[in-house]
Design a protein around this motif. Structure first.
Motif, PDB file in Angstrom:
ATOM      1  N   VAL A 170       0.837  -1.203   0.000  1.00 38.74           N
ATOM      2  CA  VAL A 170       0.000   0.000   0.000  1.00 38.74           C
ATOM      3  C   VAL A 170       0.870   1.251   0.000  1.00 38.74           C
ATOM      4  O   VAL A 170       0.560   2.241  -0.663  1.00 38.74           O
ATOM      5  N   MET A 174      -0.850   2.374  -3.828  1.00 36.05           N
ATOM      6  CA  MET A 174      -2.156   2.032  -3.265  1.00 36.05           C
ATOM      7  C   MET A 174      -3.084   1.425  -4.312  1.00 36.05           C
ATOM      8  O   MET A 174      -3.781   0.450  -4.054  1.00 36.05           O
ATOM      9  N   GLN A 178      -4.573  -2.466  -4.386  1.00 36.55           N
ATOM     10  CA  GLN A 178      -6.012  -2.735  -4.429  1.00 36.55           C
ATOM     11  C   GLN A 178      -6.345  -3.729  -5.539  1.00 36.55           C
ATOM     12  O   GLN A 178      -7.163  -4.637  -5.359  1.00 36.55           O
ATOM     13  N   VAL A 184      -7.192  -2.073   1.232  1.00 36.33           N
ATOM     14  CA  VAL A 184      -6.471  -0.848   1.596  1.00 36.33           C
ATOM     15  C   VAL A 184      -7.011  -0.275   2.905  1.00 36.33           C
ATOM     16  O   VAL A 184      -6.236   0.126   3.789  1.00 36.33           O
ATOM     17  N   THR A 187      -5.806  -2.293   5.861  1.00 36.83           N
ATOM     18  CA  THR A 187      -4.365  -2.122   6.055  1.00 36.83           C
ATOM     19  C   THR A 187      -4.062  -0.783   6.721  1.00 36.83           C
ATOM     20  O   THR A 187      -3.242  -0.695   7.651  1.00 36.83           O
TER      21      THR A 187
END
Length: 291
Positions: A170, A174, A178, A184, A187
């Motif tokens: 991430v 990001m 995903q 995300v 996390t």
């Protein structure tokens, strides 16, 4: 001998800065957010432990555990309520929101507990340890030991576990994370929870070293921890530890030289010098931005 005393004092305070700096570094590494409310999460943890131990009469262990739990819950709630809706907004919006959350927590603490400081009870009453002709505080040893263990556990978690791999993914990209099936939101929430847990531990250690709580106690502590994070290289876990120790030792030696009023100024002067000489910090890596 005095030099060694001051070194131990500096490492004790630096360990607390390092624990708080780890929270800054992790959050910044994931979503590029300078979470200036982090210091006030420490204040909430300190007041939680104080209330549990002094007002409810529960044992210190209960106060410590509940302080960490409250910090974790508060960190996750702040992330969900204040930061998640602004995740796609300009970075300055997140920064202003973080400052606003910090002010909110400070003023709520003043309303609930009053503006004055509260005496924090003694949690560790073990006598000092004698090494040769020197008396070393047991609290100082515990503080340094806890910070080193925390960094080791955190490094293992980030490098070797599935959630750690998700955190690194991430932080790198990001969108790509995903697409690879990484949650995300989960996390980021886990990162805030972990950073807030370290803040709770830092709150207890800070109150053991300086046994009082106040609504503004997290402000300067948070700023110095931020300096430590930038000094070591924000986003770097070992860097946060190195930065914390450097700031703590520098502050201790300045105070030992009889310049206590200059201690805070020296800390921020070190930041300015490091930013001029090596903007990425001691262990930070240069970030290349694609255009």
């Amino acid at each position: 001998m005095t030099l060694l005393y001051q070194l131990i004092n500096g490492l004790q305070v630096g360990s607390i800065y390092a624990l708080v700096a780890l929270g800054y570094s992790m959050v910044y590494g994931i979503i590029m957010l300078l979470n200036f409310a982090h210091g006030d999460i420490i204040m909430v943890g300190a007041y939680t432990a104080w209330f549990i131990i002094t007002q409810m009469g529960l044992p210190p262990v209960a106060g410590i555990l509940l302080a960490v739990v409250v910090c974790v819950l508060l960190g996750v709630i702040i992330e969900k309520v204040a930061y998640t809706p602004l995740r796609s907004s300009p970075r300055i919006s997140l920064l202003i929101t973080a400052i606003g959350v910090s002010m909110l927590l400070q003023n709520l603490a003043q309303l609930v507990f009053g503006a004055g400081a509260q005496a924090f009870p003694t949690i560790v009453s073990i006598p000092n340890i004698t090494i040769g002709s020197m008396q070393v505080s047991f609290v100082a040893i515990i503080t340094i030991f806890v910070s080193i263990i925390s960094m080791a556990v955190l490094t293992f978690l980030v490098q070797k576990t599935k959630m750690g791999k998700a955190m690194r993914a991430v932080s790198e990209d990001m969108g790509a994370a995903q697409l690879m099936g990484i949650s995300v939101n989960r996390t980021i929430s886990f990162t805030f929870a972990l950073g807030s847990a370290l803040a709770g531990i830092g709150a207890i250690l800070y109150c053991c070293a300086y046994p009082q709580t106040s609504p503004t106690m997290g402000s300067m502590l948070g700023l110095k921890a931020f300096v430590a994070a930038v000094l070591g290289g924000i986003g770097s876990i070992p860097g946060a530890m190195v930065g914390g120790f450097v700031i703590g030792v520098a502050e201790a030696f300045v105070k030992a030289a009889g310049l206590s009023t200059w201690a805070d100024g020296v800390v921020f002067a070190i930041l300015i010098v490091v930013l001029l000489v090596k903007p990425t910090g001691f262990l930070g890596r240069t970030m290349q931005e694609k255009v």
